[in-house]
Structure formats: structure tokens, C-alpha cells
Write an enzyme that holds these catalytic residues in place. Structure first.
Site: not given
Length: 159
Positions: A90, A128, A41, A17
């Protein structure tokens, strides 16, 4: 003056990030890092903790500000008049998801471009979720997360 938005849950922020933030800050006059609030979440860190951690890590970048946003991204983008929304990629899996999001956002945004930056290969495998899982099992993620944030992640799991 060009304004861009880079959003994510940043729970926690990783060096991947940070790489995207630093590179975006070189491209745009102003970069806003938006911590996305997702009530569906369960986060390790609160919204306030995430915002504060990112502010601490990006303090040396004068054109970067940090805030939070919830609801439909297009509403936040249109209300705040961003020129671009930055997304990090990614892998091809990210690309497939992000291209769909960019296409719907193209329909919803008012004159805002989606800009994609490839993640530095050193961090292409980092997420993460992976960081949280490895730290929760006492694994070593040094070099994948800013040191200040790694200390805070470890502290959460050592409680």
C-alpha cells in the site's frame, strides 16, 4: 502449473485484499488464500469465520482456494510447494517491512519467489484495523469492504 500463496489475517477482508486476490488469480494457475492464525492477536472473527467469508467472496474465482496456516510461513510454503508468495503493497511503510520479510524468506524458502503487487490506489489507505475502528464508531466504510463482509462486521459490533 504455477501455484501462489497470498496470506494475511483478513480480519476482516477488505476490497484491497480482494483486488490483490483477483489480480493474482489472473497471473497464477492456482492461488491459495491463507488465513494466518496468530495466537498473540485478538481477532474480531474466528479462523473459521474468516475462511468462510473469503470463500464466499471468491466463489466466482475457480482457481482460488482458501485455507488457514499457522507457525512459520516458510514451513507452510515449503511443505506445500508454492512457486510464489504474493504480497500487497500500500505504501513505502509496507515496502520497508515486506522487503525485510522477503529477504529472510529468500533464505528460508525452497525455490519460492516473493511477488509484490501494488494495491489499487482507491484502497491504498485501507487496513482491516481501520475498518474495525471506523465501524465500531458507527462510521461509513461502504465501498472499502465487500458488502457481505461489511454486514458481518456491523453485526459483530451491534451485539
Amino acid at each position: 502449473m504455477s501455484r501462489a500463496l497470498f496470506t494475511g489475517s483478513f480480519d476482516p477482508m477488505t476490497n484491497g485484499h480482494l483486488d490483490i486476490i483477483e489480480r493474482s488469480a489472473q497471473i497464477f494457475d492456482e492461488l491459495v488464500v491463507g488465513v494466518i492464525i496468530n495466537p498473540n492477536k485478538q481477532s474480531l472473527f474466528t479462523e473459521e469465520e474468516r475462511v468462510e467469508m473469503i470463500r464466499e467472496i471468491t466463489a466466482d474465482l475457480p482457481n482460488v482456494t482458501v485455507g488457514s496456516c499457522s507457525g512459520l510461513l516458510a514451513d507452510y510454503v515449503n511443505t506445500n510447494g508454492f512457486d510464489a508468495v504474493v504480497r500487497g503493497l500500500r505504501s513505502t511503510t509496507d515496502f520497508e517491512y515486506e522487503i525485510s520479510m522477503a529477504q529472510i524468506n529468500d533464505h528460508l524458502f525452497n525455490n519460492t519467489e516473493s511477488v509484490f503487487l501494488m494495491t489499487d490506489p482507491r484502497y491504498a489507505f485501507v487496513s482491516s484495523s481501520m475498518i474495525k475502528e471506523v465501524v465500531s464508531l458507527n462510521g461509513d466504510v461502504e465501498g472499502l469492504v465487500p458488502d457481505q463482509i461489511l454486514k458481518k462486521v456491523k453485526a459483530k459490533y451491534n451485539k
